[in-house]
Motif scaffolding. Structure first.
Motif, PDB file in Angstrom:
ATOM      1  N   GLN A 213       0.838  -1.231  -0.158  1.00 26.21           N
ATOM      2  CA  GLN A 213      -0.009  -0.216   0.054  1.00 26.21           C
ATOM      3  C   GLN A 213       0.770   1.314   0.034  1.00 26.21           C
ATOM      4  OE1 GLN A 213      -3.235   0.327   2.665  1.00 26.21           O
ATOM      5  NE2 GLN A 213      -3.609  -1.797   2.882  1.00 26.21           N
ATOM      6  N   HIS A 214       1.246   1.672  -1.265  1.00 26.17           N
ATOM      7  CA  HIS A 214       1.881   2.956  -1.166  1.00 26.17           C
ATOM      8  C   HIS A 214       1.150   4.136  -1.029  1.00 26.17           C
ATOM      9  CE1 HIS A 214       5.609   4.837  -2.433  1.00 26.17           C
ATOM     10  NE2 HIS A 214       5.202   5.967  -2.860  1.00 26.17           N
ATOM     11  N   GLY A 215       1.929   5.244  -0.446  1.00 25.49           N
ATOM     12  CA  GLY A 215       1.393   6.418  -0.115  1.00 25.49           C
ATOM     13  C   GLY A 215       0.448   6.702   1.321  1.00 25.49           C
ATOM     14  N   LYS A 216       0.497   8.104   1.591  1.00 26.61           N
ATOM     15  CA  LYS A 216      -0.180   8.498   2.665  1.00 26.61           C
ATOM     16  C   LYS A 216      -0.794  10.079   2.094  1.00 26.61           C
ATOM     17  CE  LYS A 216       1.278  10.666   6.871  1.00 26.61           C
ATOM     18  NZ  LYS A 216       2.470  11.211   7.590  1.00 26.61           N
TER      19      LYS A 216
ATOM     20  N   TYR B 227       5.060 -12.075  -8.386  1.00 32.24           N
ATOM     21  CA  TYR B 227       5.520 -10.974  -9.416  1.00 32.24           C
ATOM     22  C   TYR B 227       7.007 -10.685  -9.000  1.00 32.24           C
ATOM     23  CZ  TYR B 227       0.875 -10.120 -11.234  1.00 32.24           C
ATOM     24  OH  TYR B 227      -0.089 -10.097 -11.676  1.00 32.24           O
ATOM     25  N   ALA B 228       7.750 -10.060 -10.243  1.00 32.47           N
ATOM     26  CA  ALA B 228       9.128  -9.371 -10.014  1.00 32.47           C
ATOM     27  C   ALA B 228       8.809  -7.994  -9.280  1.00 32.47           C
ATOM     28  CB  ALA B 228       9.409  -9.043 -11.448  1.00 32.47           C
ATOM     29  N   ILE B 229       7.753  -7.203  -9.500  1.00 32.03           N
ATOM     30  CA  ILE B 229       7.427  -6.141  -8.778  1.00 32.03           C
ATOM     31  C   ILE B 229       5.843  -5.959  -8.715  1.00 32.03           C
ATOM     32  CG2 ILE B 229       7.390  -3.504  -9.249  1.00 32.03           C
ATOM     33  CD1 ILE B 229       9.743  -3.610 -11.187  1.00 32.03           C
ATOM     34  N   ASN B 230       5.453  -5.688  -7.549  1.00 37.68           N
ATOM     35  CA  ASN B 230       3.854  -5.842  -7.160  1.00 37.68           C
ATOM     36  C   ASN B 230       3.697  -4.436  -6.495  1.00 37.68           C
ATOM     37  OD1 ASN B 230       1.333  -6.932  -6.771  1.00 37.68           O
ATOM     38  ND2 ASN B 230       1.884  -7.099  -4.654  1.00 37.68           N
ATOM     39  N   ILE B 231       2.687  -3.505  -6.854  1.00 35.56           N
ATOM     40  CA  ILE B 231       2.336  -2.250  -6.347  1.00 35.56           C
ATOM     41  C   ILE B 231       0.886  -2.086  -6.073  1.00 35.56           C
ATOM     42  CG2 ILE B 231       2.780   0.271  -6.656  1.00 35.56           C
ATOM     43  CD1 ILE B 231       4.918  -0.347  -8.522  1.00 35.56           C
ATOM     44  N   GLY B 232       0.669  -1.799  -5.078  1.00 34.17           N
ATOM     45  CA  GLY B 232      -0.758  -1.580  -4.710  1.00 34.17           C
ATOM     46  C   GLY B 232      -0.800  -0.109  -4.240  1.00 34.17           C
ATOM     47  N   VAL B 233      -1.466   0.863  -4.699  1.00 38.64           N
ATOM     48  CA  VAL B 233      -1.304   2.528  -4.508  1.00 38.64           C
ATOM     49  C   VAL B 233      -2.629   2.546  -3.833  1.00 38.64           C
ATOM     50  CG1 VAL B 233      -1.825   4.566  -5.533  1.00 38.64           C
ATOM     51  CG2 VAL B 233      -0.178   2.818  -6.787  1.00 38.64           C
ATOM     52  N   ALA B 234      -2.283   3.272  -2.505  1.00 37.97           N
ATOM     53  CA  ALA B 234      -3.432   3.506  -1.427  1.00 37.97           C
ATOM     54  C   ALA B 234      -3.624   5.209  -1.469  1.00 37.97           C
ATOM     55  CB  ALA B 234      -3.085   2.990  -0.113  1.00 37.97           C
ATOM     56  N   ALA B 235      -2.832   5.758  -2.134  1.00 37.27           N
ATOM     57  CA  ALA B 235      -3.255   7.467  -2.120  1.00 37.27           C
ATOM     58  C   ALA B 235      -3.061   7.771  -3.561  1.00 37.27           C
ATOM     59  CB  ALA B 235      -2.268   8.017  -1.048  1.00 37.27           C
ATOM     60  N   THR B 236      -2.612   9.164  -3.784  1.00 38.52           N
ATOM     61  CA  THR B 236      -2.499   9.644  -4.871  1.00 38.52           C
ATOM     62  C   THR B 236      -1.247   9.689  -5.322  1.00 38.52           C
ATOM     63  OG1 THR B 236      -4.503  11.335  -4.849  1.00 38.52           O
ATOM     64  CG2 THR B 236      -3.023  11.902  -6.463  1.00 38.52           C
ATOM     65  N   VAL B 237      -0.693   8.908  -6.023  1.00 33.70           N
ATOM     66  CA  VAL B 237       0.779   8.771  -6.223  1.00 33.70           C
ATOM     67  C   VAL B 237       1.115   8.985  -7.579  1.00 33.70           C
ATOM     68  CG1 VAL B 237       2.414   6.478  -6.319  1.00 33.70           C
ATOM     69  CG2 VAL B 237       0.775   7.061  -4.324  1.00 33.70           C
ATOM     70  N   LYS B 238       2.651   9.472  -7.862  1.00 36.23           N
ATOM     71  CA  LYS B 238       2.954   9.626  -9.162  1.00 36.23           C
ATOM     72  C   LYS B 238       4.282   8.520  -9.077  1.00 36.23           C
ATOM     73  CE  LYS B 238       2.466  14.619  -9.390  1.00 36.23           C
ATOM     74  NZ  LYS B 238       3.054  15.864  -9.785  1.00 36.23           N
ATOM     75  N   ALA B 239       4.073   7.733  -9.884  1.00 34.03           N
ATOM     76  CA  ALA B 239       5.105   6.482 -10.262  1.00 34.03           C
ATOM     77  C   ALA B 239       5.865   6.436 -11.214  1.00 34.03           C
ATOM     78  CB  ALA B 239       4.278   5.282  -9.817  1.00 34.03           C
ATOM     79  N   ASN B 240       7.224   6.089 -11.289  1.00 32.00           N
ATOM     80  CA  ASN B 240       8.148   6.234 -12.404  1.00 32.00           C
ATOM     81  C   ASN B 240       8.682   4.911 -12.250  1.00 32.00           C
ATOM     82  OD1 ASN B 240       9.952   6.656 -14.401  1.00 32.00           O
ATOM     83  ND2 ASN B 240      11.575   7.297 -13.252  1.00 32.00           N
TER      84      ASN B 240
END
Length: 292
Positions: free
Chosen positions: A86-89, A118-131
């Motif tokens: 869960q990325h983000g706050k 997964y090699a990369i697994n991302i769950g977004v829990a806020a408004t996120v800018k991802a690169n």
């Protein structure tokens, strides 16, 4: 470092860890055989130039924000290479940069890792800018998943990555994706990536969010349906598809009923085996599409 967690819970105690600005740096280490190599739970952390060998999860984070994961070597993880549950706050600078990493989850002598890996697994829990850029992902059961959880949304820049021999489920309908981008209200750019030897039977590349998919190379395609689009207003521009199946079959790009107003411009389809897709592009399920 072996067993357990190599570096744990960057961000302080459970009661207040999400309020810290940690400015933590983990660099130039070797982690071998850990359950988790590095665990990040705070803000402003950098994980760079480390080697992770035979860790169940190399890098794990939970509700972290402003996180950079760069130039790490991850080899033979038995579950997930980089896991960001869960990325983000809310109200934070919720940047996420994953750049320049090499992730090889198995070698030729290793039994298949779990199909949930997964090699990369991302769950977004806020408004996120991802690169997510300039990574090499090879010999994995699954490649990359980015999805929204707990009401989050993301904008994503996915550029110049190489996915090589991501051997997803080769036997069943649906399978397990080489790349899966799930719903968001942000902008998504998928550009200049290369996918080689993707052995998934059905739908290895699944785009479930409005995106620009531009100038990517899909090489040595053998899947029945290769690139699946389910979101409206997606633009698919100037991509190259190389079919190498052992018989004619399947579709290069297909849209579901929800993928209205999709724009196709300048996509090219080739064969390296003498066989070809039955349909290079199939839009019969969706409406109001533009094909140039």
């Amino acid at each position: 470092t072996t067993a357990g967690t190599g570096v744990g819970s960057l961000g302080g105690a459970n009661s207040d860890r999400f309020n810290h600005v940690n400015n933590s740096v983990v660099a130039n280490n070797v982690f071998y055989g850990c359950t988790t190599g590095v665990d990040v739970r705070g803000q402003s952390a950098t994980i760079s130039n480390n080697m992770f060998v035979k860790c169940k999860i190399a890098i794990n984070s939970f509700k972290a924000s402003d996180l950079s994961i760069a130039n790490n070597f991850i080899y033979q993880s038995t579950y997930i290479g980089i896991n960001n549950a869960q990325h983000g706050k809310s109200g934070s600078d919720n940047k996420l940069n994953i750049t320049g990493n090499v992730i090889l989850l198995k070698d030729n002598s290793q039994a298949d890792i779990p199909t949930s890996a997964y090699a990369i697994n991302i769950g977004v829990a806020a408004t996120v800018k991802a690169n997510i850029s300039n990574n090499f992902i090879g010999k994995s059961t699954k490649g990359l998943k980015v999805e929204c959880v707990a009401g989050g949304s993301y904008s994503l820049n996915l550029q110049n990555n190489l996915f090589d021999s991501v051997d997803a489920d080769t036997t069943s309908y649906g399978g397990t994706p080489v790349m899966w981008l799930r719903a968001t209200t942000g902008d998504v750019l998928v550009q200049n990536n290369t996918f080689v030897n993707s052995a998934n039977f059905y739908n290895p590349i699944s785009i479930d969010c409005k995106s620009i998919i531009k100038s990517n190379n899909f090489l040595n395609c053998t899947a029945n349906h290769f690139l699946g689009i389910t979101a409206a207003n997606t633009k698919i521009l100037h991509n190259i598809f190389d079919f190498s199946g052992s018989a004619n079959g399947g579709t290069g790009i297909y849209t579901t009923a929800s993928a209205t107003n999709t724009v196709f411009i300048g996509n090219q389809f080739y064969t390296s085996s003498g066989f070809k897709f039955v349909d290079d592009i199939k839009t019969s399920a969706s409406t109001n599409n533009t094909l140039i």
